[in-house]
Design an enzyme around this catalytic site. Structure first.
Site, PDB file in Angstrom:
ATOM      1  N   ASP A   3       1.177  -1.214  -0.319  1.00 59.33           N
ATOM      2  CA  ASP A   3      -0.366  -0.055   0.084  1.00 59.33           C
ATOM      3  C   ASP A   3       0.952   1.468   0.300  1.00 59.33           C
ATOM      4  OD1 ASP A   3      -1.906   1.181   0.344  1.00 59.33           O
ATOM      5  OD2 ASP A   3      -3.549  -0.208   1.033  1.00 59.33           O
ATOM      6  N   SER A  41     -11.282  -1.113  -0.470  1.00 59.56           N
ATOM      7  CA  SER A  41      -9.939  -0.898  -0.223  1.00 59.56           C
ATOM      8  C   SER A  41     -10.073  -1.799   0.841  1.00 59.56           C
ATOM      9  CB  SER A  41      -9.411   1.062   0.057  1.00 59.56           C
ATOM     10  OG  SER A  41      -8.693   1.217  -1.214  1.00 59.56           O
ATOM     11  N   HIS A  77      -3.505   5.218   2.892  1.00 58.72           N
ATOM     12  CA  HIS A  77      -4.585   4.440   2.940  1.00 58.72           C
ATOM     13  C   HIS A  77      -3.891   2.865   3.211  1.00 58.72           C
ATOM     14  CE1 HIS A  77      -6.040   1.581  -0.415  1.00 58.72           C
ATOM     15  NE2 HIS A  77      -7.187   2.795  -0.863  1.00 58.72           N
TER      16      HIS A  77
END
Length: 931
Positions: A163, A378, A221
């Site tokens: 990520d 996600s 994220h």
């Protein structure tokens, strides 16, 4: 899609999907095993490739994964990543041309661009969904609490999180990330794995040992996904990740610096090689399937037995999303608290299951004790990754494929909900149920491991018959009477022999229908580019097991392939050759005897006056002209039992609608391919051009543009053969293939040889595009510019055209060309002579009608020199004449009997006509002289 500023804006909701972004100036390629470089040679990728890459302007080439293990061939489908290389080029190098040149060597399995796969969208405000009470509602929904009563995972089960970066000091992550105690931060690669001080994971994007994000320039994220999968439980603070005790390996794949680059697939291979049992991929993009990416996935799944979990996307559309849509990946869609598909969720038959993805409460990352409600696939994916970790801890004997099967087989049904009625079969098997997944290993699951369509084509034509061979594997409990039934969900494909039954299928056993493949029949009529879904229904009445899996084929493409002989030529509905335009994947190129495509770009080019041009070729605005549109799509038919003909109609716009930019014609294009004799080496292209304007076109230029890439394209040459009206290309270093365009009839011939990389100031220079003025110049210059690259080779192209003095309104003219290929120049010339004979002998050889009843023989044919001539008595033959393809008498001898020997050894190889001259009539027959 991503909110990062460096990528194209994403498509939201329904609408066009952006093409995937590629990394500039670089390619990745894989060497075929039989061409593996010898270490003793000193060449990086082998002497042949190293030399070619140097000529192409490569600045660097390196083995992509030098430390990966070689495949264990006891595991079907394993890959060898040691054969994968990455190459970087100078800025001026055409990456697509370099790609074609590399593929042309025959040494590579593939050469591809590298794609940028973006992290998926999430809102930037906490508590985004106020309708959900504070807390992790999703843990109750997926029954995680009950699952934890059976297993809380294990610290040895490692989840690789790929990520944007990680705040490893966060109170819910600090005790959960895996440390590499074998390589502490001391500036030395203590574990000799090629990574210095990879104590706390690795930053693949910036190539350093710091996986922390640059919070000023990129989203947090990775912090969010890590918390959802592996946030620390039982620490009295914050949230709990589904994986409970299972730890994560922080792998940063997005850059924090200007020199960094996306590196998701490098991280996947690293994670597989460094002990991860699960890898989470909360990123991706629509389209752009890559065999390199699939190889990296396959290596992790098959060679290293890793469970790969990926987000299925956040676009409200049915589409293929990568990496989620690759083989061996558990594709995860998302829903809300009521199990209804979220409005922004991608749906497709490639999705395996769904999980909550709305308002997932997880770690934030601005501080060491902050949290966020985040939405999107996600965050549904890491929930499933955490569940997969629990299954691996509970059932360590299961393989990665079996873990995926277990998760799919234990979901809760969501198709009985009215909100999901429109998506049946497109949300996988249902919504994740972690408790059922870890409760017992008593499920049934069969997966198709291979679906082989024969003949193998990217797209099938109308009336094609296709054989389908499948292999399937029983992953869980044994089955006694398993039946597979194949059904087409489209009226345009019919399935014959669509059922297959097997008995006594044990756990991990494989079975195939190779002895009796399924039969598919493509209809005689279907819309262009029709996508046909095939449903594979697996059922076992004894156990009540039923599962549907799907495959998609595309029929009736925007092109046809003329391939009756040695030469296969793709003809698009809109006048392009090879593909449907520069950069398009719609088409199969121009290939000789099944080799690599020799054509980079090609197609019809028309002009009139001094400025009016029509084409679908590149222009000087970094784009492609789109002047031609389809009036009747090209259709393929058998001219005879062995020959192929394709006919279609296209036209451009009237000049009055384009400010006098276009020509104003309708064109009926007809291509023909033959399967026997010398004709196997050429395909003829006839263009019936009709003036649809109110004015006379004076003059009219009609030509074929071809940018040939013969092996190393930077060492090509193009030459004009004035005798045969043939412009042909070849590689000056390895002249083992020749290809060209020949004018046959219509108007007078013109030919222009182009040096693509000619110096600045040259009349025609395609390195900076193909302007309208340059197109007109190549059409109207006669044959003055005859050659390019003959001395040392260069990147070449050509225009061969016909000049028609005038074409009145509503009048038509026929212009004919041949596209010819052969392994030697002599064979190319023979084929060109044959094409001339075929199209001009009636004009060049006026003869009196032959006597119908006369029988005569001319053998052997083809011949290397000596020919036997026999004729029935009574014909009264007087003389034998041998004529060239242009009708010139090159040999003659008396003939007063019924038999004779004709010696042609002194003539050059080619196609000739033998004429037997009698008292009142004559007989003619074509003969091929080969030597």
């Amino acid at each position: 899609m991503s909110q990062l500023s460096l990528v194209l804006s994403s498509a939201a909701g329904q609408g066009a999907i952006d093409a995937p972004t590629t990394l500039p100036g670089t390619l990745v390629f894989k060497i075929k095993p039989e061409f593996r470089p010898q270490e003793s040679s000193g060449a990086v990728a082998g002497p042949v490739l190293d030399a070619l890459l140097h000529r192409l302007g490569a600045t660097q080439v390196q083995q992509k994964f030098p430390n990966t293990i070689r495949p264990n061939y006891e595991r079907p489908g394993a890959v060898d990543l040691s054969l994968v290389y990455q190459v970087w080029f100078n800025e001026e190098v055409s990456i697509s041309k370099a790609q074609n040149a590399l593929l042309g060597t025959g040494i590579l399995e593939y050469a591809e661009p590298l794609y940028y796969r973006a992290p998926l969208y999430l809102p930037n405000d906490p508590l985004a969904d106020s309708t959900v009470a504070p807390g992790q509602y999703h843990l109750k929904k997926i029954r995680a609490y009950q699952a934890w009563d059976l297993t809380q995972g294990d610290t040895t089960v490692l989840i690789g999180i790929t990520d944007t970066g990680f705040r490893l000091s966060h109170q819910d992550l600090a005790g959960q990330w895996q440390r590499n105690y074998q390589d502490p931060p001391d500036g030395i690669d203590n574990d000799n794995d090629g990574y210095v001080d990879n104590y706390r994971g690795w930053d693949f994007a910036d190539r350093d040992n710091n996986p922390a994000p640059n919070s000023a320039s990129q989203p947090l994220h990775g912090v969010h996904t890590a918390g959802a999968a592996s946030g620390r439980a039982d620490n009295g603070a914050g949230i709990a990740g589904v994986g409970f005790k299972c730890r994560f390996l922080p792998l940063k794949i997005y850059p924090s610096t200007a020199t960094g680059t996306f590196a998701g697939y490098e991280a996947i291979v690293y994670a597989a090689d460094h002990g991860c049992k699960i890898i989470n991929m909360s990123w991706g993009g629509a389209g752009g399937r890559s065999q390199f990416e699939q190889d990296a996935i396959t290596y992790a799944a098959i060679n290293r037995d890793v469970v790969l979990v990926a987000s299925a996307g956040n676009t409200n559309a049915e589409l293929d999303f990568y990496p989620a849509s690759y083989d061996h990946v558990l594709s995860v869609g998302w829903c809300g608290a009521t199990d209804i598909r979220s409005n922004s969720a991608t749906y497709s038959r490639r999705i395996d299951l769904i999980a909550p993805g709305e308002a997932i409460y997880t770690t934030w990352g601005d501080t060491d004790a902050d949290y966020i409600r985040a939405s999107g696939s996600s965050f549904s994916a890491p929930l499933v990754a955490g569940a997969a970790a629990l299954v691996r801890a509970r059932f360590p004997q299961l393989s990665s494929a079996q873990v995926i099967a277990q998760l799919r087989a234990t979901t809760d049904n969501v198709y009985n909900l009215p909100g999901n009625a429109a998506y049946i079969g497109k949300l996988g098997t249902g919504r994740l149920n972690v408790f059922r997944a870890v409760q017992a290993n008593n499920q049934h699951a069969v997966r198709l491991t291979q679906c082989v369509f024969s003949p193998a084509k990217p797209i099938y034509q109308l009336n094609d018959t296709v054989r389908l061979t499948i292999e399937m594997q029983n992953l869980l409990q044994p089955m006694q009477n398993l039946t597979l039934t194949v059904t087409s969900l489209s009226p345009y494909v019919t399935v014959r022999q669509g059922s297959f039954t097997t008995t006594g299928l044990g756990t991990m056993s494989r079975v195939s229908n190779a002895a009796a493949p399924f039969q598919l029949l493509v209809a005689s009529a279907a819309p262009v580019n029709t996508s046909v879904t095939l449903r594979y229904r697996l059922s076992d009445p004894a156990t009540g097991y039923q599962d549907d899996q799907y495959a998609t084929i595309v029929i009736n493409p925007e092109y046809v392939v003329l391939n009756a002989g040695n030469l296969a030529v793709t003809l698009s509905h809109r006048g392009n050759l090879g593909t449907d335009g520069l950069g398009s994947d719609k088409g199969e190129g121009v290939r000789y005897k099944g080799g690599n495509s020799m054509l980079y770009e090609g197609g019809l080019l028309l002009g009139t006056g001094t400025t009016r041009i029509s084409s679908r070729l590149r222009n000087d605005r970094n784009s492609t002209d789109v002047d031609f549109y389809t009036q009747a799509q090209a259709t393929l038919r058998r001219q005879t039992s062995i020959n192929l003909t394709a006919t279609g109609i296209l036209r451009d716009s009237l000049p009055s609608a384009t400010r006098n930019r276009t020509v104003g014609v309708q064109v009926r294009q007809q291509g023909t391919s033959w399967s026997q004799g010398v004709e196997r080496d050429y395909v003829t292209m006839e263009y019936y051009i009709k003036n649809v304007t109110a004015d006379t076109l004076k003059p009219l230029y009609a030509g074929i543009f071809a940018d040939w890439d013969m092996g190393d394209y930077s060492h090509n040459a193009v030459v004009w053969d004035s005798v045969r009206h043939l412009s042909y290309a070849y590689n000056v270093n390895t002249p083992n293939a020749y290809v060209g365009v020949q004018w046959l009839r219509g108007g007078t011939v013109s030919s222009y040889a182009i040096d693509v990389n000619a110096p600045v100031g040259n009349a025609v220079r395609l390195a900076n595009g193909f302007s309208r003025a340059e197109k007109m110049l190549t059409l109207n210059s006669g044959t003055r510019q005859r050659t390019a690259g003959v001395a040392k080779g260069t990147d070449i192209a050509q225009v061969v055209s016909a000049v028609v003095p005038s074409l009145a309104p509503a009048d038509s003219v026929v212009v004919t060309f041949a596209i010819i290929a052969a392994p030697t120049l002599a064979q190319l010339q023979i084929a060109a002579d044959d094409a001339i004979t075929r199209y001009t002998q009636s004009q060049l050889l006026p003869v009196k009608p032959a006597v119908a009843q006369v029988a005569w023989q001319l053998y052997p044919n083809p011949t290397s020199g000596q020919v036997r001539v026999e004729v029935s008595t009574g014909f009264g033959a007087k003389r034998l004449e041998v004529l060239s393809a242009l009708g010139q008498v090159v040999k003659q001898q008396a003939f007063n009997t019924s038999t004779a020997t004709l010696d042609l050894q002194e003539l050059p190889a080619g196609v000739y006509m033998v004429r037997m001259q009698g008292t009142t009539s004559s007989l003619t027959r074509r003969i091929v002289l080969t030597h």
